[in-house]
Structure formats: C-alpha cells, structure tokens
Scaffold this active site. Sequence first.
Site, PDB file in Angstrom:
ATOM      1  CD  GLU A   7      -8.203  -4.750  -2.944  1.00 40.91           C
ATOM      2  OE1 GLU A   7      -8.503  -3.570  -2.703  1.00 40.91           O
ATOM      3  OE2 GLU A   7      -8.247  -5.655  -2.092  1.00 40.91           O
TER       4      GLU A   7
ATOM      5  CE1 TYR B  76     -11.242  -9.069   2.936  1.00 40.73           C
ATOM      6  CE2 TYR B  76     -10.786  -8.159   0.776  1.00 40.73           C
ATOM      7  CZ  TYR B  76     -10.357  -8.550   2.027  1.00 40.73           C
ATOM      8  OH  TYR B  76      -9.029  -8.422   2.362  1.00 40.73           O
TER       9      TYR B  76
ATOM     10  CD1 TRP C  58      -9.126   0.350  -3.053  1.00 42.06           C
ATOM     11  CD2 TRP C  58     -11.137   0.227  -4.036  1.00 42.06           C
ATOM     12  NE1 TRP C  58      -9.327  -0.959  -3.458  1.00 42.06           N
ATOM     13  CE2 TRP C  58     -10.554  -1.067  -4.052  1.00 42.06           C
ATOM     14  CE3 TRP C  58     -12.410   0.402  -4.588  1.00 42.06           C
ATOM     15  CZ2 TRP C  58     -11.196  -2.186  -4.611  1.00 42.06           C
ATOM     16  CZ3 TRP C  58     -13.047  -0.711  -5.151  1.00 42.06           C
ATOM     17  CH2 TRP C  58     -12.452  -1.977  -5.154  1.00 42.06           C
TER      18      TRP C  58
ATOM     19  CD  GLU D 192      -6.247  -7.999   0.133  1.00 42.04           C
ATOM     20  OE1 GLU D 192      -7.268  -7.488   0.650  1.00 42.04           O
ATOM     21  OE2 GLU D 192      -5.313  -7.326  -0.298  1.00 42.04           O
TER      22      GLU D 192
ATOM     23  CG  HIS E 259      -2.034  -0.954   1.211  1.00 43.38           C
ATOM     24  ND1 HIS E 259      -1.874  -2.301   1.371  1.00 43.38           N
ATOM     25  CD2 HIS E 259      -3.373  -0.763   1.054  1.00 43.38           C
ATOM     26  CE1 HIS E 259      -3.058  -2.909   1.315  1.00 43.38           C
ATOM     27  NE2 HIS E 259      -3.985  -1.995   1.124  1.00 43.38           N
TER      28      HIS E 259
HETATM   29  C1  BMA Z   1      -7.158  -2.813   4.966  1.00 42.17           C
HETATM   30  C2  BMA Z   1      -7.403  -2.710   6.457  1.00 42.17           C
HETATM   31  C3  BMA Z   1      -6.555  -1.569   6.966  1.00 42.17           C
HETATM   32  C4  BMA Z   1      -5.098  -1.760   6.601  1.00 42.17           C
HETATM   33  C5  BMA Z   1      -4.939  -2.036   5.107  1.00 42.17           C
HETATM   34  C6  BMA Z   1      -3.516  -2.376   4.734  1.00 42.17           C
HETATM   35  O1  BMA Z   1      -7.939  -3.808   4.415  1.00 42.17           O
HETATM   36  O2  BMA Z   1      -7.027  -3.904   7.103  1.00 42.17           O
HETATM   37  O3  BMA Z   1      -6.691  -1.491   8.369  1.00 42.17           O
HETATM   38  O4  BMA Z   1      -4.332  -0.650   6.955  1.00 42.17           O
HETATM   39  O5  BMA Z   1      -5.781  -3.084   4.722  1.00 42.17           O
HETATM   40  O6  BMA Z   1      -3.063  -3.542   5.350  1.00 42.17           O
END
Ligand code: BMA
EC number: 3.2.1.78
Length: 372
Positions: A183, A255, A188, A292, A120
Amino acid sequence: MAALFGANNSFLRPVTGELPADKNATTQTVLLYNNLKKLAGKGYMFGHQDDLAYGVNWRYENGRSDVKEVAGDYPAVYGWELGGLEAGAERNIDGVPFKKMRQFIKEGYERGGVITISWHARSPYGAEKGAWDTTHGTVASILPGAANHQLYRTWLDELAKFFLSLKGSKGEAIPVLFRPYHELTGNWFWWCRNACSAEQFKVLWRFTLYYLSEEKKVHNLLYVYNTAGDFKTKEEFMERYPGDDAVDMISFDSYQYDDPAKSDWFVKNTNVQLGLMGEIAAEKNKLTAIGETGYEQIPFATWWTETLSKAIGEHKISYVLVWRNHGYNQWMKKMHYYAPYKDHGSAADFVKFYQQENTLFEKDVAREKLYE
Ligand code: BMA
C-alpha cells in the site's frame, strides 16, 4: 514446464524458463514464477490471510480453516505477516507465533498451495504506532549511510533467517511471494507516499532485494510491488515502481467500504484499475494480483458472485486475497473478518463462487503442480 536442470541436482535452478528478479532464485521459485504466468490464463487463485492459524471463534486447531468449512477446500493462496519479526518478537503483530507460522507455511506448500508474505515492520521511532508512524522520516533514516541503516540490516537479518528456515519435505526452500512495503501509495505507513520521496522508496526496495539475495543468500522470494487502491492512472500506479529488474508481480489492495446494494463503485473502480494494471503487466511481462481485498463482515449475501467476481470480470490475474478472520477485535470493538465461516450469511454464495470455473482453490492448484 519441462524443466532442464544444470546438473544432477534438483535444487539447482532450471536452465530454461524466465528468471525472476532474483537471478539466483531456487528451482522451485523459478518454476512457480513460470507456472503462475501460465495459470493466470485459466483462472485466479483465492487467497486468505492467516487462514490456518485462526478463524471466527477458534484459534490454533489443527487442520481447521474457515474457508474449508464453507467451501470444502482450502484456499489456494495463504497470506502470512511478519510484523514484529524484525524486532525479535516471538509472535507477529496479530499474535501468531512465528514457530507455528513456519509449520502452517509448510503445510500449505506441501498441499500444493502458494505462500505470500507481508511485513508491517515497526518504525524504529514510534514503538506505539509501529508501522503506522508516518512522522519520523523512517525511510530516509534506514537507507545506506543513514543513522538507522545498520539497524535496518539487522531487521533484514531476522527476515532472512525466517525465509531460509522455510523448508519443504525434501529440504528445498519454500517459495514465497514477498509483498513488502505494501500500500505504498497510501498515507498511513512509514513507507507511504507522504513519508518518503519516490527516489527514497526505490532505493529502499532495491537495497532490500540486494541485501536479501546477495548478502543473505535468500533465493526463495518473488517480489510483489503493491500499491493502495487509490490510483487513477498508470503514472500514479508506477510513480514509485523500483524497476523491471526488481519486481516479479504488480498488485494493489482495495477494499469495499460502501454498500454494494446501493453502489457499484467497487466493481467499476476495481475493473478500471485491473485494466490499467493489466496493460502495464502485459507491456512488462509481469504477474498481477489483488494483494488484499474484502468487505468487513461481508454484510451482503451475494458479495462473492455479485461483487467480487464482477469486479475481477475477465481480467487475468494470479490471485485475489481476502484479509484475516480475526473474529471479535477488542481494540476495534467490532467483528473483524473477511472470509465467510460456517453458517455465515454469505456462505451459500461463497460456495457458488468456489464452483465458478475461473476461481482456483487448493485442489485446483495441487493439480497444476506449480513447483514442478
Ligand atoms: C489490519 C488489521 C489489523 C492488523 C493488520 C496487520 O488490516 O487486520 O488488525 O494488525 O492488518 O495484519
């Protein structure tokens, strides 16, 4: 695979077997790549994000794992996250110190597990929004020749240092399924569909692969292309695919949000998507995974065998990974976890899921010797 080595040096890459996107991948990376192709026929590995670092109501206790406390075995796949590393942070976006992460990665690998890493990365513009800043044209700004390109190279320098520091007990580089820009079909992150063109995305991907492998000599990565769970056709899934020579595994994230007692949407939709992805993978000879998934807090006692297991069905994938067990999240003001912990309402069902022939946990993959 019976590997033949080019010289009397076990770190040289095998001269047999298919090569991944990085043609100079290390021996263990090539072996993992080839072994995963065979393993998919036997079953799918179960993975968990941040599994060894913390769980619901505990943080950094040696040897602990919520998955192990329920199933008696560690997950086969360990997910880790590099967000923040590009900016020189000591801890990642979720507070995990990179020093500890390196140790956890080594532990999991030494036991025979598989490591996957997401990223991220922060946008250079929106410090507050981080990866979630979609307003600034970040991708365009970091491509070769653009204003932030030198900055982007420094991010990759930090990642390269980390990847090169992951070493097994014999000094060999630990192979990683690297899942950057995940993703990518969503809306987002700064690398998502609404924030850059397909062409820009492909250049970003290909530059990243080039820079890490050619310039930084990082040769322990398999590259994982990962869309959101929003695609309905193969064309949508592939719109931003950077090329067969730049991808080793294709995957998506999806999800459960609705109530599985009232709706079978997740099962049906995942099944369809795995079918589409499976056809592409067969054609292109790529590995596949669900990068995921999860049902936050798992408020459905038989989610593992009645929902997740059915959603995957007979599809041959390498792994499915559930997201992290944060526990109570101050910012979200709720419990945030995706794997069961001891005495959780879905624990008994998770044990059944564990016992299924086609689910692979750490003991199963240790027997498979994925790096030999
Ligand atoms: C998201 C959440 C956040 C986290 C992010 C990166 O889905 O779990 O809390 O900071 O992933 O791991």
